[in-house]
Design a protein around this motif. Sequence first.
Motif, PDB file in Angstrom:
ATOM      1  N   PHE A   2      40.004  51.356   0.184  1.00  0.00           N
ATOM      2  CA  PHE A   2      39.788  50.645  -1.069  1.00  0.00           C
ATOM      3  C   PHE A   2      40.483  51.356  -2.223  1.00  0.00           C
ATOM      4  O   PHE A   2      40.588  52.574  -2.232  1.00  0.00           O
ATOM      5  CB  PHE A   2      38.294  50.571  -1.391  1.00  0.00           C
ATOM      6  CG  PHE A   2      37.485  49.907  -0.324  1.00  0.00           C
ATOM      7  CD1 PHE A   2      37.289  48.536  -0.333  1.00  0.00           C
ATOM      8  CD2 PHE A   2      36.923  50.645   0.714  1.00  0.00           C
ATOM      9  CE1 PHE A   2      36.548  47.914   0.653  1.00  0.00           C
ATOM     10  CE2 PHE A   2      36.176  50.032   1.702  1.00  0.00           C
ATOM     11  CZ  PHE A   2      35.989  48.666   1.671  1.00  0.00           C
ATOM     12  N   VAL A   3      40.915  50.561  -3.179  1.00  0.00           N
ATOM     13  CA  VAL A   3      41.395  51.074  -4.459  1.00  0.00           C
ATOM     14  C   VAL A   3      40.426  50.549  -5.510  1.00  0.00           C
ATOM     15  O   VAL A   3      40.160  49.342  -5.570  1.00  0.00           O
ATOM     16  CB  VAL A   3      42.830  50.598  -4.760  1.00  0.00           C
ATOM     17  CG1 VAL A   3      43.249  51.034  -6.154  1.00  0.00           C
ATOM     18  CG2 VAL A   3      43.802  51.124  -3.716  1.00  0.00           C
ATOM     19  N   VAL A   4      39.885  51.453  -6.294  1.00  0.00           N
ATOM     20  CA  VAL A   4      38.972  51.089  -7.366  1.00  0.00           C
ATOM     21  C   VAL A   4      39.695  51.335  -8.681  1.00  0.00           C
ATOM     22  O   VAL A   4      40.174  52.441  -8.938  1.00  0.00           O
ATOM     23  CB  VAL A   4      37.673  51.935  -7.308  1.00  0.00           C
ATOM     24  CG1 VAL A   4      36.709  51.517  -8.416  1.00  0.00           C
ATOM     25  CG2 VAL A   4      37.025  51.854  -5.941  1.00  0.00           C
ATOM     26  N   LEU A   5      39.782  50.300  -9.496  1.00  0.00           N
ATOM     27  CA  LEU A   5      40.380  50.418 -10.827  1.00  0.00           C
ATOM     28  C   LEU A   5      39.253  50.431 -11.849  1.00  0.00           C
ATOM     29  O   LEU A   5      38.444  49.499 -11.906  1.00  0.00           O
ATOM     30  CB  LEU A   5      41.328  49.250 -11.089  1.00  0.00           C
ATOM     31  CG  LEU A   5      42.479  49.097 -10.093  1.00  0.00           C
ATOM     32  CD1 LEU A   5      43.284  47.847 -10.406  1.00  0.00           C
ATOM     33  CD2 LEU A   5      43.360  50.333 -10.095  1.00  0.00           C
ATOM     34  N   LEU A   6      39.192  51.491 -12.625  1.00  0.00           N
ATOM     35  CA  LEU A   6      38.176  51.656 -13.661  1.00  0.00           C
ATOM     36  C   LEU A   6      38.874  51.542 -15.013  1.00  0.00           C
ATOM     37  O   LEU A   6      39.458  52.514 -15.494  1.00  0.00           O
ATOM     38  CB  LEU A   6      37.479  53.013 -13.510  1.00  0.00           C
ATOM     39  CG  LEU A   6      36.807  53.272 -12.169  1.00  0.00           C
ATOM     40  CD1 LEU A   6      36.389  54.727 -12.033  1.00  0.00           C
ATOM     41  CD2 LEU A   6      35.615  52.345 -11.985  1.00  0.00           C
ATOM     42  N   LYS A   7      38.844  50.362 -15.587  1.00  0.00           N
ATOM     43  CA  LYS A   7      39.579  50.100 -16.825  1.00  0.00           C
ATOM     44  C   LYS A   7      38.644  50.193 -18.022  1.00  0.00           C
ATOM     45  O   LYS A   7      37.556  49.605 -18.021  1.00  0.00           O
ATOM     46  CB  LYS A   7      40.214  48.718 -16.770  1.00  0.00           C
ATOM     47  CG  LYS A   7      41.244  48.592 -15.670  1.00  0.00           C
ATOM     48  CD  LYS A   7      41.826  47.207 -15.633  1.00  0.00           C
ATOM     49  CE  LYS A   7      42.763  47.050 -14.448  1.00  0.00           C
ATOM     50  NZ  LYS A   7      43.241  45.663 -14.330  1.00  0.00           N
ATOM     51  N   ALA A  21      28.525  63.464 -16.487  1.00  0.00           N
ATOM     52  CA  ALA A  21      27.873  62.710 -15.413  1.00  0.00           C
ATOM     53  C   ALA A  21      28.904  61.957 -14.568  1.00  0.00           C
ATOM     54  O   ALA A  21      28.758  61.852 -13.345  1.00  0.00           O
ATOM     55  CB  ALA A  21      26.847  61.752 -16.006  1.00  0.00           C
ATOM     56  N   HIS A  22      29.948  61.448 -15.217  1.00  0.00           N
ATOM     57  CA  HIS A  22      31.021  60.761 -14.485  1.00  0.00           C
ATOM     58  C   HIS A  22      31.731  61.744 -13.558  1.00  0.00           C
ATOM     59  O   HIS A  22      32.008  61.426 -12.395  1.00  0.00           O
ATOM     60  CB  HIS A  22      32.001  60.138 -15.485  1.00  0.00           C
ATOM     61  CG  HIS A  22      33.224  59.553 -14.878  1.00  0.00           C
ATOM     62  ND1 HIS A  22      33.211  58.410 -14.101  1.00  0.00           N
ATOM     63  CD2 HIS A  22      34.534  59.952 -14.930  1.00  0.00           C
ATOM     64  CE1 HIS A  22      34.438  58.126 -13.709  1.00  0.00           C
ATOM     65  NE2 HIS A  22      35.254  59.049 -14.192  1.00  0.00           N
ATOM     66  N   GLN A  28      30.566  63.979  -6.197  1.00  0.00           N
ATOM     67  CA  GLN A  28      29.715  63.491  -5.106  1.00  0.00           C
ATOM     68  C   GLN A  28      30.515  62.610  -4.148  1.00  0.00           C
ATOM     69  O   GLN A  28      30.338  62.678  -2.932  1.00  0.00           O
ATOM     70  CB  GLN A  28      28.512  62.722  -5.663  1.00  0.00           C
ATOM     71  CG  GLN A  28      27.482  62.391  -4.610  1.00  0.00           C
ATOM     72  CD  GLN A  28      26.847  63.644  -4.030  1.00  0.00           C
ATOM     73  OE1 GLN A  28      26.312  64.465  -4.761  1.00  0.00           O
ATOM     74  NE2 GLN A  28      26.905  63.792  -2.713  1.00  0.00           N
ATOM     75  N   GLY A  29      31.417  61.787  -4.688  1.00  0.00           N
ATOM     76  CA  GLY A  29      32.265  60.950  -3.844  1.00  0.00           C
ATOM     77  C   GLY A  29      33.139  61.765  -2.916  1.00  0.00           C
ATOM     78  O   GLY A  29      33.319  61.413  -1.735  1.00  0.00           O
ATOM     79  N   PHE A  30      33.687  62.870  -3.418  1.00  0.00           N
ATOM     80  CA  PHE A  30      34.479  63.768  -2.568  1.00  0.00           C
ATOM     81  C   PHE A  30      33.579  64.500  -1.569  1.00  0.00           C
ATOM     82  O   PHE A  30      33.905  64.597  -0.386  1.00  0.00           O
ATOM     83  CB  PHE A  30      35.264  64.772  -3.411  1.00  0.00           C
ATOM     84  CG  PHE A  30      36.539  64.223  -3.983  1.00  0.00           C
ATOM     85  CD1 PHE A  30      37.644  63.993  -3.176  1.00  0.00           C
ATOM     86  CD2 PHE A  30      36.642  63.936  -5.336  1.00  0.00           C
ATOM     87  CE1 PHE A  30      38.830  63.488  -3.700  1.00  0.00           C
ATOM     88  CE2 PHE A  30      37.820  63.424  -5.867  1.00  0.00           C
ATOM     89  CZ  PHE A  30      38.912  63.209  -5.045  1.00  0.00           C
ATOM     90  N   ASP A  66      28.165  54.842 -11.027  1.00  0.00           N
ATOM     91  CA  ASP A  66      28.998  55.660 -11.928  1.00  0.00           C
ATOM     92  C   ASP A  66      28.476  55.460 -13.350  1.00  0.00           C
ATOM     93  O   ASP A  66      28.377  54.328 -13.820  1.00  0.00           O
ATOM     94  CB  ASP A  66      30.458  55.219 -11.818  1.00  0.00           C
ATOM     95  CG  ASP A  66      31.392  55.928 -12.788  1.00  0.00           C
ATOM     96  OD1 ASP A  66      30.956  56.826 -13.540  1.00  0.00           O
ATOM     97  OD2 ASP A  66      32.582  55.568 -12.789  1.00  0.00           O
ATOM     98  N   PRO A  67      28.139  56.534 -14.062  1.00  0.00           N
ATOM     99  CA  PRO A  67      27.661  56.378 -15.428  1.00  0.00           C
ATOM    100  C   PRO A  67      28.636  55.620 -16.334  1.00  0.00           C
ATOM    101  O   PRO A  67      28.196  54.896 -17.236  1.00  0.00           O
ATOM    102  CB  PRO A  67      27.470  57.818 -15.912  1.00  0.00           C
ATOM    103  CG  PRO A  67      27.220  58.587 -14.654  1.00  0.00           C
ATOM    104  CD  PRO A  67      28.073  57.925 -13.614  1.00  0.00           C
ATOM    105  N   PHE A  68      29.931  55.763 -16.094  1.00  0.00           N
ATOM    106  CA  PHE A  68      30.902  55.008 -16.902  1.00  0.00           C
ATOM    107  C   PHE A  68      30.728  53.506 -16.675  1.00  0.00           C
ATOM    108  O   PHE A  68      30.858  52.721 -17.611  1.00  0.00           O
ATOM    109  CB  PHE A  68      32.330  55.416 -16.546  1.00  0.00           C
ATOM    110  CG  PHE A  68      32.867  56.597 -17.310  1.00  0.00           C
ATOM    111  CD1 PHE A  68      32.052  57.441 -18.042  1.00  0.00           C
ATOM    112  CD2 PHE A  68      34.226  56.871 -17.290  1.00  0.00           C
ATOM    113  CE1 PHE A  68      32.565  58.520 -18.744  1.00  0.00           C
ATOM    114  CE2 PHE A  68      34.754  57.937 -17.986  1.00  0.00           C
ATOM    115  CZ  PHE A  68      33.929  58.769 -18.716  1.00  0.00           C
TER     116      PHE A  68
END
Length: 96
Positions: A2-7, A21-22, A28-30, A66-68
């Motif tokens: 998956f590719v997640v784009l956080l815009k 927090a982000h 945690q993901g890693f 994700d806090p963001f």
Amino acid sequence: MFVVLLKFSDNKSQAAEYMGAHNQWIKQGFDDGVFILVGSLQPGLGGSVIAHNTSLEDLQTRVNSDPFVAENVVTADILEIAPKKTDERLSFLLGQ
């Protein structure tokens, strides 16, 4: 995979408040073996994540935590990719 784009959204100005927090969410993901690459969208548009070893449903839950995302600093788009051919260094992605 998956590719997640956080815009960045209109709440971009709140990014500093949630950055710690982000960054913990990224760590945690890693640590969980799901994230294999994280980087910035240029020029200053947000961020991106390449993820594997997860389902779309589980990744959506992770992204929503994700806090963001939770605080509307970014909007998230998840793109699923079914790898067909890779450089041998990325061959581990073919079985996903």
